[in-house]
Design an enzyme around this catalytic site. Sequence first.
Site, PDB file in Angstrom:
ATOM      1  N   GLU A   1       0.832  -1.204   0.000  1.00  0.00           N
ATOM      2  CA  GLU A   1       0.000   0.000   0.000  1.00  0.00           C
ATOM      3  C   GLU A   1       0.869   1.258   0.000  1.00  0.00           C
ATOM      4  O   GLU A   1       0.543   2.250  -0.654  1.00  0.00           O
ATOM      5  CB  GLU A   1      -0.918  -0.004   1.219  1.00  0.00           C
ATOM      6  CG  GLU A   1      -1.986  -1.082   1.166  1.00  0.00           C
ATOM      7  CD  GLU A   1      -2.817  -1.154   2.423  1.00  0.00           C
ATOM      8  OE1 GLU A   1      -4.014  -1.482   2.327  1.00  0.00           O
ATOM      9  OE2 GLU A   1      -2.285  -0.883   3.522  1.00  0.00           O
TER      10      GLU A   1
ATOM     11  N   GLU B   1      -3.461  -9.612   4.369  1.00  0.00           N
ATOM     12  CA  GLU B   1      -4.221  -9.229   5.558  1.00  0.00           C
ATOM     13  C   GLU B   1      -5.369 -10.190   5.864  1.00  0.00           C
ATOM     14  O   GLU B   1      -5.702 -10.420   7.035  1.00  0.00           O
ATOM     15  CB  GLU B   1      -4.781  -7.806   5.395  1.00  0.00           C
ATOM     16  CG  GLU B   1      -3.791  -6.700   5.648  1.00  0.00           C
ATOM     17  CD  GLU B   1      -2.973  -6.334   4.421  1.00  0.00           C
ATOM     18  OE1 GLU B   1      -2.332  -5.274   4.429  1.00  0.00           O
ATOM     19  OE2 GLU B   1      -2.959  -7.122   3.443  1.00  0.00           O
TER      20      GLU B   1
END
Length: 259
Positions: free
Chosen positions: A110, A130
């Site tokens: 990210e 995640e």
Amino acid sequence: MDPVKTRREGAILEVTLDRPKANAIDLATSRIMGDVFAGFRDDPDLRVAILTGGGDKFFCPGWDLKAANDGDAVDGDYGLGGFGGLQELRGLNKPVIAAVNGIACGGGLELALSADMILAADHATFALPEIRSGTVADAASVKLPKRIAYHVAMELLLTGRWFDVHEAKGWGLINEILPADQLMNRAWELARLLASGPPLVYAAIKEIVRDAEDAKFQDAMNRITQRQLATVDTLYSSEDQAEGARAFAEKRDPVWKGR
């Protein structure tokens, strides 16, 4: 040890996330990174930033789960710019190059996606794992379906699988693949090219891209032509705008002053 190291050369700032063993980011490191990137944004003498990781194995694996287990709250104070100091930093109108030197997963991917250009070493790998930790890759869930094909983005988000630089390049996630020993040289070569360019134009480009992301085409164009964006208004009234036209007419390279 300082987890964030900086090196400045002229108008270029190199930022290295150097937090062994894996360059994971805890709350304190995120706040330091926010201060560094806010300083870059606000320094009129800096024009381009390079972000990389220390060592040759990890760029960044994202959130430090060990720190989280020791009490760092996932919704804690990340500091200026949110996680990693970059992805939510307001008014950052200067180019940022990510030089991915190894594993970039979770929040590390990210963070790379928050840069304007991504160069990657040929051994770099990527993932959004995640889901396996029972949480959500929030920024990637916003950004990734806008960057690559929806079904591919959803596969990566929903499975958390790993992919290499060649697949990343194929989906348009990175600009260039380089041998590891050439990565930083290429990043600096690109940074020097950008640093020699017109900073007011770069600022206008970045604000236009942000402003137009969810706007209808004509609405975005109206905001530009009516000079409703601060960077565009500054550019159209600038010495650099006149210098560009003058240099073209005089058949010489322009001299950009950023004003």
